[in-house]
Motif scaffolding. Structure first.
Motif, mmCIF file in Angstrom:
data_model
loop_
_atom_site.group_PDB
_atom_site.id
_atom_site.type_symbol
_atom_site.label_atom_id
_atom_site.label_comp_id
_atom_site.label_asym_id
_atom_site.label_seq_id
_atom_site.Cartn_x
_atom_site.Cartn_y
_atom_site.Cartn_z
ATOM 1 N N ASP A 56 0.820 -1.210 0.000
ATOM 2 C CA ASP A 56 0.000 0.000 0.000
ATOM 3 C C ASP A 56 0.859 1.268 0.000
ATOM 4 O O ASP A 56 0.380 2.343 -0.361
ATOM 5 N N LEU A 57 2.135 1.145 0.367
ATOM 6 C CA LEU A 57 3.042 2.291 0.390
ATOM 7 C C LEU A 57 3.787 2.466 -0.931
ATOM 8 O O LEU A 57 4.429 3.492 -1.147
ATOM 9 N N LEU A 58 3.726 1.465 -1.797
ATOM 10 C CA LEU A 58 4.525 1.437 -3.021
ATOM 11 C C LEU A 58 3.691 1.767 -4.247
ATOM 12 O O LEU A 58 2.505 1.442 -4.310
ATOM 13 N N THR A 59 4.339 2.377 -5.236
ATOM 14 C CA THR A 59 3.706 2.708 -6.504
ATOM 15 C C THR A 59 4.469 2.013 -7.625
ATOM 16 O O THR A 59 5.699 2.131 -7.690
ATOM 17 N N PRO A 60 3.766 1.289 -8.516
ATOM 18 C CA PRO A 60 4.477 0.657 -9.632
ATOM 19 C C PRO A 60 5.180 1.718 -10.480
ATOM 20 O O PRO A 60 4.643 2.799 -10.709
ATOM 21 N N SER A 61 6.387 1.404 -10.912
ATOM 22 C CA SER A 61 7.100 2.314 -11.806
ATOM 23 C C SER A 61 7.085 1.720 -13.211
ATOM 24 O O SER A 61 6.684 0.575 -13.399
ATOM 25 N N GLY A 62 7.547 2.471 -14.161
ATOM 26 C CA GLY A 62 7.613 1.982 -15.533
ATOM 27 C C GLY A 62 8.892 1.217 -15.829
ATOM 28 O O GLY A 62 9.109 0.789 -16.962
ATOM 29 N N THR A 63 9.714 1.019 -14.818
ATOM 30 C CA THR A 63 10.996 0.349 -15.029
ATOM 31 C C THR A 63 10.826 -1.164 -15.067
ATOM 32 O O THR A 63 10.152 -1.744 -14.215
ATOM 33 N N HIS A 64 11.441 -1.770 -16.063
ATOM 34 C CA HIS A 64 11.485 -3.232 -16.199
ATOM 35 C C HIS A 64 12.888 -3.592 -16.662
ATOM 36 O O HIS A 64 13.463 -2.893 -17.502
ATOM 37 N N THR A 65 13.441 -4.644 -16.093
ATOM 38 C CA THR A 65 14.761 -5.113 -16.505
ATOM 39 C C THR A 65 14.702 -6.610 -16.766
ATOM 40 O O THR A 65 13.749 -7.287 -16.360
ATOM 41 N N HIS A 66 15.718 -7.104 -17.436
ATOM 42 C CA HIS A 66 15.784 -8.535 -17.739
ATOM 43 C C HIS A 66 17.108 -9.103 -17.253
ATOM 44 O O HIS A 66 18.171 -8.517 -17.477
ATOM 45 N N CYS A 67 17.033 -10.229 -16.581
ATOM 46 C CA CYS A 67 18.211 -10.995 -16.189
ATOM 47 C C CYS A 67 18.073 -12.375 -16.847
ATOM 48 O O CYS A 67 17.031 -13.020 -16.698
ATOM 49 N N PRO A 68 19.093 -12.828 -17.566
ATOM 50 C CA PRO A 68 18.982 -14.138 -18.222
ATOM 51 C C PRO A 68 18.829 -15.299 -17.240
ATOM 52 O O PRO A 68 18.352 -16.368 -17.611
ATOM 53 N N PHE A 69 19.195 -15.087 -15.985
ATOM 54 C CA PHE A 69 19.099 -16.138 -14.978
ATOM 55 C C PHE A 69 17.794 -16.078 -14.190
ATOM 56 O O PHE A 69 17.231 -17.106 -13.844
ATOM 57 N N LYS A 70 17.346 -14.865 -13.872
ATOM 58 C CA LYS A 70 16.186 -14.709 -12.993
ATOM 59 C C LYS A 70 14.905 -14.358 -13.742
ATOM 60 O O LYS A 70 13.818 -14.591 -13.245
ATOM 61 N N GLY A 71 15.001 -13.751 -14.913
ATOM 62 C CA GLY A 71 13.821 -13.404 -15.682
ATOM 63 C C GLY A 71 13.614 -11.901 -15.759
ATOM 64 O O GLY A 71 14.548 -11.116 -15.606
ATOM 65 N N ASP A 72 12.354 -11.491 -16.002
ATOM 66 C CA ASP A 72 11.999 -10.083 -16.141
ATOM 67 C C ASP A 72 11.523 -9.516 -14.810
ATOM 68 O O ASP A 72 10.651 -10.103 -14.169
ATOM 69 N N TRP A 76 8.922 -1.008 -8.104
ATOM 70 C CA TRP A 76 8.002 -0.149 -7.380
ATOM 71 C C TRP A 76 8.799 0.926 -6.665
ATOM 72 O O TRP A 76 9.955 0.708 -6.294
ATOM 73 N N SER A 77 8.157 2.055 -6.441
ATOM 74 C CA SER A 77 8.832 3.210 -5.846
ATOM 75 C C SER A 77 8.070 3.746 -4.649
ATOM 76 O O SER A 77 6.877 3.483 -4.480
ATOM 77 N N LEU A 78 8.785 4.529 -3.855
ATOM 78 C CA LEU A 78 8.204 5.404 -2.843
ATOM 79 C C LEU A 78 8.331 6.825 -3.390
ATOM 80 O O LEU A 78 9.134 7.068 -4.301
ATOM 81 N N PRO A 79 7.583 7.781 -2.838
ATOM 82 C CA PRO A 79 7.683 9.151 -3.354
ATOM 83 C C PRO A 79 9.109 9.699 -3.378
ATOM 84 O O PRO A 79 9.477 10.439 -4.289
ATOM 85 N N ASP A 80 9.932 9.298 -2.418
ATOM 86 C CA ASP A 80 11.305 9.818 -2.350
ATOM 87 C C ASP A 80 12.365 8.780 -2.729
ATOM 88 O O ASP A 80 13.557 9.002 -2.511
ATOM 89 N N ALA A 81 11.948 7.659 -3.301
ATOM 90 C CA ALA A 81 12.903 6.592 -3.631
ATOM 91 C C ALA A 81 12.419 5.816 -4.860
ATOM 92 O O ALA A 81 11.621 4.886 -4.744
ATOM 93 N N ALA A 82 12.905 6.221 -6.025
ATOM 94 C CA ALA A 82 12.504 5.571 -7.275
ATOM 95 C C ALA A 82 13.063 4.153 -7.359
ATOM 96 O O ALA A 82 14.199 3.893 -6.962
ATOM 97 N N ASP A 83 12.247 3.252 -7.869
ATOM 98 C CA ASP A 83 12.664 1.871 -8.140
ATOM 99 C C ASP A 83 13.333 1.215 -6.938
ATOM 100 O O ASP A 83 14.350 0.530 -7.064
ATOM 101 N N LEU A 84 12.748 1.393 -5.789
ATOM 102 C CA LEU A 84 13.322 0.901 -4.534
ATOM 103 C C LEU A 84 13.233 -0.614 -4.393
ATOM 104 O O LEU A 84 14.132 -1.252 -3.864
ATOM 105 N N VAL A 85 12.138 -1.200 -4.848
ATOM 106 C CA VAL A 85 11.947 -2.646 -4.725
ATOM 107 C C VAL A 85 11.594 -3.236 -6.084
ATOM 108 O O VAL A 85 11.116 -2.535 -6.971
#
Length: 103
Positions: A56-72, A76-85
């Motif tokens: 409930d504290l997190l907002t989805p961001s538009g960031t997506h990354t790919h790792c060949p081992f773990k996947g896509d 999610w971000s907080l207002p003062d911390a982009a792409d935190l989780v």
């Protein structure tokens, strides 16, 4: 589970630790059911079941990354911390589906 490619090894196992994630003194997650991921050349990361995360504290961001081992990964971000989780919604490994990790 262990997966490797030319010396790159990833091991995922249940953590025997109580994991508590804080950001600026606010609890974002707390779990006794986290997984710990050990990856060659990277610090250990805890993946926390979604039910133990204050989504409930997190907002989805538009960031997506790919790792060949773990996947896509999705972030999610907080207002003062982009792409935190991040999470791997369809992991290539035995990560808990929907589990989140923090930067």
């Amino acid at each position: 589970m262990t997966k490797g490619l030319k010396g790159h090894v990833i091991t995922v196992e249940p953590s025997d630790r109580h994991v508590r994630v804080l950001h600026d003194g606010q609890v974002l997650a707390e779990s006794d059911g986290a997984l710990v991921l050990h990856e060659t050349g990277c610090p250990d990361r805890f993946y926390i079941p979604l039910q133990d995360v204050r989504v409930d504290l997190l907002t989805p961001s538009g960031t997506h990354t790919h790792c060949p081992f773990k996947g896509d990964a999705s972030y999610w971000s907080l207002p003062d911390a982009a792409d935190l989780v991040w999470a791997y919604p369809d992991p290539n490994l035995a990560l808990s589906r929907g589990g989140l990790s923090e930067a």
